[in-house]
Design a protein around this motif. Sequence first.
Motif, short mmCIF file in Angstrom:
data_model
loop_
_atom_site.label_atom_id
_atom_site.label_comp_id
_atom_site.label_asym_id
_atom_site.label_seq_id
_atom_site.Cartn_x
_atom_site.Cartn_y
_atom_site.Cartn_z
N ALA A 182 49.32 -53.46 -8.19
CA ALA A 182 49.81 -52.11 -7.91
C ALA A 182 50.17 -51.31 -9.14
CB ALA A 182 51.03 -52.20 -6.98
N SER A 183 50.22 -51.92 -10.31
CA SER A 183 50.51 -51.14 -11.52
C SER A 183 49.24 -50.71 -12.24
CB SER A 183 51.38 -51.95 -12.48
OG SER A 183 50.68 -53.11 -12.93
N GLY A 184 48.08 -51.17 -11.77
CA GLY A 184 46.81 -50.79 -12.38
C GLY A 184 46.31 -49.46 -11.87
N GLY A 185 45.14 -49.06 -12.33
CA GLY A 185 44.62 -47.74 -11.97
C GLY A 185 44.42 -47.56 -10.48
N VAL A 186 43.63 -48.44 -9.85
CA VAL A 186 43.37 -48.31 -8.42
C VAL A 186 44.63 -48.63 -7.62
CG1 VAL A 186 42.02 -49.19 -6.48
CG2 VAL A 186 40.93 -48.83 -8.69
N GLY A 187 45.36 -49.68 -8.02
CA GLY A 187 46.55 -50.07 -7.28
C GLY A 187 47.60 -49.00 -7.25
N LEU A 188 47.90 -48.41 -8.40
CA LEU A 188 48.91 -47.35 -8.44
C LEU A 188 48.44 -46.12 -7.67
CD1 LEU A 188 51.68 -46.50 -9.38
CD2 LEU A 188 50.70 -45.90 -11.61
N ALA A 189 47.16 -45.82 -7.75
CA ALA A 189 46.62 -44.71 -6.95
C ALA A 189 46.79 -44.98 -5.47
CB ALA A 189 45.14 -44.50 -7.28
N ALA A 190 46.54 -46.23 -5.04
CA ALA A 190 46.70 -46.58 -3.63
C ALA A 190 48.15 -46.46 -3.19
CB ALA A 190 46.18 -47.99 -3.37
N VAL A 191 49.08 -46.86 -4.07
CA VAL A 191 50.50 -46.71 -3.77
C VAL A 191 50.83 -45.24 -3.54
CG1 VAL A 191 52.82 -46.85 -4.77
CG2 VAL A 191 51.27 -48.81 -4.92
N GLN A 192 50.43 -44.39 -4.47
CA GLN A 192 50.75 -42.96 -4.37
C GLN A 192 50.12 -42.33 -3.14
OE1 GLN A 192 49.24 -41.99 -8.36
NE2 GLN A 192 51.31 -41.33 -8.92
N LEU A 193 48.86 -42.64 -2.88
CA LEU A 193 48.17 -42.02 -1.75
C LEU A 193 48.71 -42.54 -0.42
CD1 LEU A 193 44.55 -42.06 -3.18
CD2 LEU A 193 45.95 -40.04 -2.78
N ALA A 194 49.09 -43.82 -0.37
CA ALA A 194 49.68 -44.35 0.88
C ALA A 194 51.03 -43.71 1.14
CB ALA A 194 49.80 -45.86 0.79
N LEU A 195 51.81 -43.47 0.10
CA LEU A 195 53.09 -42.79 0.27
C LEU A 195 52.88 -41.36 0.77
CD1 LEU A 195 54.91 -44.12 -2.91
CD2 LEU A 195 55.60 -44.56 -0.53
N LEU A 196 51.81 -40.70 0.33
CA LEU A 196 51.50 -39.36 0.85
C LEU A 196 51.19 -39.40 2.34
CD1 LEU A 196 49.28 -37.42 -1.73
CD2 LEU A 196 51.63 -36.94 -1.05
N ARG A 197 50.72 -40.54 2.82
CA ARG A 197 50.46 -40.71 4.25
C ARG A 197 51.72 -41.15 5.01
NH1 ARG A 197 44.78 -42.66 5.89
NH2 ARG A 197 43.39 -41.69 4.37
N ASP A 198 52.86 -41.17 4.30
CA ASP A 198 54.15 -41.55 4.89
C ASP A 198 54.18 -43.01 5.33
OD1 ASP A 198 55.37 -39.04 4.52
OD2 ASP A 198 54.46 -38.29 6.36
N ALA A 199 53.42 -43.86 4.65
CA ALA A 199 53.48 -45.29 4.89
C ALA A 199 54.68 -45.90 4.15
CB ALA A 199 52.19 -45.96 4.43
N GLN A 200 55.08 -47.08 4.58
CA GLN A 200 56.11 -47.86 3.89
C GLN A 200 55.39 -48.82 2.95
OE1 GLN A 200 58.98 -49.62 6.64
NE2 GLN A 200 58.42 -48.09 8.16
N VAL A 201 55.46 -48.55 1.65
CA VAL A 201 54.58 -49.20 0.69
C VAL A 201 55.35 -50.21 -0.16
CG1 VAL A 201 52.93 -48.86 -1.19
CG2 VAL A 201 53.16 -47.13 0.61
N THR A 202 54.77 -51.40 -0.30
CA THR A 202 55.24 -52.41 -1.23
C THR A 202 54.13 -52.68 -2.24
OG1 THR A 202 56.67 -53.47 0.41
CG2 THR A 202 56.05 -54.78 -1.51
N GLY A 203 54.44 -52.56 -3.51
CA GLY A 203 53.48 -52.84 -4.56
C GLY A 203 53.75 -54.18 -5.20
N GLN A 204 52.69 -54.95 -5.40
CA GLN A 204 52.84 -56.27 -6.03
C GLN A 204 52.39 -56.15 -7.48
OE1 GLN A 204 51.06 -59.39 -3.71
NE2 GLN A 204 52.40 -60.94 -4.61
N ALA A 205 53.31 -56.48 -8.42
CA ALA A 205 53.02 -56.29 -9.84
C ALA A 205 53.96 -57.15 -10.68
CB ALA A 205 53.17 -54.82 -10.23
N ARG A 206 53.68 -57.20 -11.97
CA ARG A 206 54.55 -57.91 -12.90
C ARG A 206 55.92 -57.22 -12.96
NH1 ARG A 206 50.43 -58.23 -18.09
NH2 ARG A 206 48.88 -59.65 -17.18
N PRO A 207 56.99 -58.01 -13.18
CA PRO A 207 58.33 -57.41 -13.24
C PRO A 207 58.46 -56.31 -14.28
CG PRO A 207 58.49 -59.80 -13.08
CD PRO A 207 57.04 -59.49 -13.28
N GLU A 208 57.80 -56.45 -15.43
CA GLU A 208 57.93 -55.46 -16.49
C GLU A 208 57.27 -54.13 -16.14
OE1 GLU A 208 54.58 -58.31 -17.87
OE2 GLU A 208 56.47 -58.40 -16.74
#
Length: 343
Positions: A182-208
């Motif tokens: 979720a911190s990469g290019g496609v992953g972060l885009a998917a997070v942002q676009l899913a939030l625009l759809r009013d979804a409840q989004v959890t991103g999986q990524a490194r802690p840093e």
Amino acid sequence: MTPPATMSGVQLVRHGGPEALVWRDDLPVPQPGPGEVLVQVLAAGVNATDINTRTGWYGSGVAAGWAGALGFPRIQGSDLCGRVVALEAGVEGLAVGARVICPTNQSEPTAQNPLHFVSIGSEYDGAFAQYCLVPARHLHDVTRSALSDVEIGAMPCAYGTAANLLARAGVGAGERVLVTGASGGVGLAAVQLALLRDAQVTGQARPEKAGVLRAAGAAVLDRDATPAPRSFDVVIDVVGGPGWQHRLEALRPGGRYATSGAVAGPVVQGDLRTVYLNDLTVFGATHQPREVFAGLVTLINTARIRPVVSQTYPMRDIGRAQADMASGRYPGKLVLLPQEEDA
């Protein structure tokens, strides 16, 4: 503006490592033919697909591109923000001076394959040069967007892919969505676009890299954690690899899994009983319907979404940019500029 006779750019001369990328200052500027537009490149994003195409990851044999054989030398570059400098007579809907983008995967259906597509930077020369030719039917005008050239140049591949994943999976308001990588290019885009759809989004990524996800409005799950069983309606997966079965188990009965990448490995092991006993639906998402990218263009023109661009590079430093991307050093996107400076 009258384009020069020659241009600078990067040619891929064979499949291989970074040494297969050759900088040239004497490339001929292409001339538009029927239905084509000459575009001056303003910014070009760096994507995993460019690295995968370079290495021949998409297929076997001596020439493996997105949609079949790859001709060499090839100017790659699957992300384009550019400006129209010349067009063939008969091209409508575009004007010289317009700022434009195009999808990476461009639908060209045939009678034998209604999902057939070609890809800029794979089946024809792309944005890793000062100029490129693009079929007019695949260009979209983004002149009025408040986003910068760099921001727009970061979006076509990653955000087009993410939008397609969400569309195929039918993500809706209130649904619980897990996004891997979720911190990469496609992953972060998917997070942002899913939030625009009013979804409840959890991103999986490194802690840093959790901060960029929380700033976007998503919950965060550690990259190495196992998601709780039956806790999500949709999984958007660009990682693959050994955690694949756990992601299937994380879906509730009737859940949907969509994938367009495999950065942790394309060969996975899973239990088909998890799929059929829970009535799961699995989507592969590569072909991109025209209306999906047109919807993304609307978001760009209204600036409803803004990419995270961590670093820019002069185009001749493509090797450094691709190494930084492969290392996972930065969240979001990296962008190449034809100009000879870092921004």
